[in-house]
Design an enzyme around this catalytic site. Structure first.
Site, mmCIF file in Angstrom:
data_model
loop_
_atom_site.group_PDB
_atom_site.id
_atom_site.type_symbol
_atom_site.label_atom_id
_atom_site.label_comp_id
_atom_site.label_asym_id
_atom_site.label_seq_id
_atom_site.Cartn_x
_atom_site.Cartn_y
_atom_site.Cartn_z
ATOM 1 C CG ASP A 192 -1.865 -1.263 1.470
ATOM 2 O OD1 ASP A 192 -2.422 -1.583 0.013
ATOM 3 O OD2 ASP A 192 -2.190 -1.874 2.337
ATOM 4 N NE ARG A 193 3.125 2.629 -4.971
ATOM 5 C CZ ARG A 193 2.942 1.370 -5.392
ATOM 6 N NH1 ARG A 193 2.949 0.297 -4.962
ATOM 7 N NH2 ARG A 193 2.940 1.162 -6.726
#
Length: 212
Positions: A189-190
């Site tokens: 999710d970065r």
């Protein structure tokens, strides 16, 4: 496929301060060894970024040939664009990227030439054909055609014959002495992990976490 459709969700393990080596060189060595053991192609390939006399940035891939007590060593033509840029501004940045591990290491530091003895030793370890090209090449300078370039190299081969060859004065090594490291670990999710090693006035390394 459009560029904005190229996406990947990184699944790297967490990177915590408590699990990192106190010495960034040791942390780099650990990650590098893991990249080699995983047989990541060209694990020693690194982007070298420099600036020219007008402050314009330039970057290219070079190969790490030694990690010494002083820093990261690579070899090139001193008269090349990168050599002239380093003569004007003896600072550089390096970037390593190991995609299978979704890891990146950024390094910034001062640059100096390695000793003539060290450059000689590495030159002597290289294949003869590679050294003859290094001797013939006016690296970064314009050449009329591939055929013209090959003739310059062939002329150097004829000139050298079977005699021993020695390192030309215009070719040798540089060492990047790090003043800053950043270790980046891709996460889902970065929410990536970024840990920076920097030195205080007493040259003690401290670790700081950055937002991704």
């Amino acid at each position: 496929m459009a560029f904005d459709e190229l996406r990947e969700d990184y699944q790297g393990a967490a990177l915590h301060k408590k699990n990192c080596a106190a010495d960034p060189r040791a942390q780099f060595q650990a990650w590098f060894d893991e990249a080699v053991q995983a047989e990541i192609p060209m694990a020693n390939a690194m982007t070298l970024a420099t600036v020219d006399g007008q402050g314009a940035p330039h970057a290219r891939i070079v190969l790490l040939k030694e990690l010494s007590d002083e820093g990261f060593v690579f070899f090139t033509n001193y008269q090349s664009d990168k050599g002239q840029e380093l003569a004007a501004h003896a600072k550089a940045a390096l970037v390593f990227w190991w995609h299978p591990h979704t890891r990146q290491v950024r390094i910034e530091g001062q640059v100096h030439k390695v000793s003539a003895a060290e450059s000689d030793a590495y030159f002597d370890s290289r294949p003869r054909a590679s050294n003859l090209v290094a001797m013939a090449s006016a690296q970064s300078r314009a050449v009329e055609s591939r055929a013209a370039m090959e003739e310059v190299i062939a002329a150097e081969v004829r000139r050298a014959g079977q005699a021993p060859i020695t390192r030309p004065a215009h070719w040798g090594g540089y060492c990047v002495r790090p003043t800053r490291y950043e270790f980046w670990q891709g996460r889902p999710d970065r929410s990536h992990d970024r840990l920076v090693y920097s030195q205080d006035a007493s040259q003690v390394w401290t670790i700081t976490r950055l937002f991704p």
